[in-house]
Enzyme design. Structure first.
Site, PDB file in Angstrom:
ATOM      1  CB  CYS A  43      -0.482   0.052   1.533  1.00  0.00           C
ATOM      2  SG  CYS A  43      -2.140   1.811   1.650  1.00  0.00           S
TER       3      CYS A  43
ATOM      4  CG  HIS B 199      -4.714  -2.303  -1.713  1.00  0.00           C
ATOM      5  ND1 HIS B 199      -5.186  -3.039  -0.786  1.00  0.00           N
ATOM      6  CD2 HIS B 199      -5.520  -1.184  -1.308  1.00  0.00           C
ATOM      7  CE1 HIS B 199      -4.442  -1.829  -0.379  1.00  0.00           C
ATOM      8  NE2 HIS B 199      -4.056  -0.676  -0.692  1.00  0.00           N
ATOM      9  CD  GLU B 200      -6.654   1.546  -4.177  1.00  0.00           C
ATOM     10  OE1 GLU B 200      -6.628   2.610  -3.603  1.00  0.00           O
ATOM     11  OE2 GLU B 200      -4.998   1.321  -4.413  1.00  0.00           O
TER      12      GLU B 200
ATOM     13  CG  HIS C 253      -7.101   2.762   0.926  1.00  0.00           C
ATOM     14  ND1 HIS C 253      -6.641   2.791   1.852  1.00  0.00           N
ATOM     15  CD2 HIS C 253      -6.434   2.052  -0.456  1.00  0.00           C
ATOM     16  CE1 HIS C 253      -5.225   2.669   1.262  1.00  0.00           C
ATOM     17  NE2 HIS C 253      -5.105   1.843   0.827  1.00  0.00           N
TER      18      HIS C 253
HETATM   19 ZN    ZN Z   1      -3.505   1.602  -0.433  1.00  0.00          ZN
END
Ligand code: ZN
Length: 185
Positions: free
Chosen positions: A97, A139-140, A143
């Site tokens: 990340c 993953h995004e 976030h």
């Molecule tokens: Zn990340």
């Protein structure tokens, strides 16, 4: 949009900045400011040679991310208010990340995903992907919900990354201390 700095001064924030833990707000206005923030995200993740970057990673807690699995300009995409569907299969891979430099974590993700959201003009967009691109989306979108790749690490990964995470925590505390001093003057 509540920006922590002028758009061209936005930079990648690191763990443990609290903005990375915010549940980000949906975008309601598709304006020039949104497009400018997306452009700055693209610039920063190209510079960092990443494959994706979410708005909270530059200190802006809104539901926006950019991604590009190949680095070729035609493969770059911007997603506004994205939602994932039809998560199927599972693949294990190492994941890093840009907000947690030096850390990699073995992460199980769905192999397949469908994404729905909007482009910068407010048009509804839908796509599906497998493997790397599906992983980037997961993953995004994490976030945007304040979830980081280090959450739920197995003991081995926690041990392997403990020193780096402690250093990032110390760096953040030192930077904050400096900022506090400056603003008191
Ligand atoms: Zn990340």
């Amino acid at each position: 949009m509540d920006l922590p700095a002028p758009i061209d001064k936005l930079t990648i924030v690191h763990y443990p900045s609290p903005v990375l833990r915010r549940r980000c707000a949906p975008i309601e206005t598709f304006d020039d400011e949104l497009a400018a923030v997306a452009r700055q995200l693209e610039t920063l993740f190209h510079e960092a040679a990443g494959v994706g970057l979410a708005a909270p990673q530059v200190g802006v807690p809104v539901r926006l991310f950019v991604c590009n699995p190949t680095g070729e300009p035609e493969d770059g995409r911007v997603w506004v208010n994205p939602r994932l569907f039809d998560l199927e299969g599972s693949v294990d891979a190492e994941e890093g990340c840009l907000s947690i430099p030096g850390v990699t974590v073995p992460k199980r993700r769905a192999q397949h995903a469908v994404i729905e959201g909007f482009d910068l003009a407010g048009n509804r967009v839908r796509a599906e992907a497998d493997d790397l691109l599906a992983r980037i989306w997961q993953h995004e979108v994490d976030h945007l919900d304040g979830v980081l790749v280090i959450d739920g690490m197995a003991d081995a990964a926690e041990l392997a990354n403990r020193k780096t995470l402690k250093q990032l925590e110390a760096d953040y505390a030192a930077a904050n201390h400096r900022r506090g001093k400056t603003s008191r003057r």
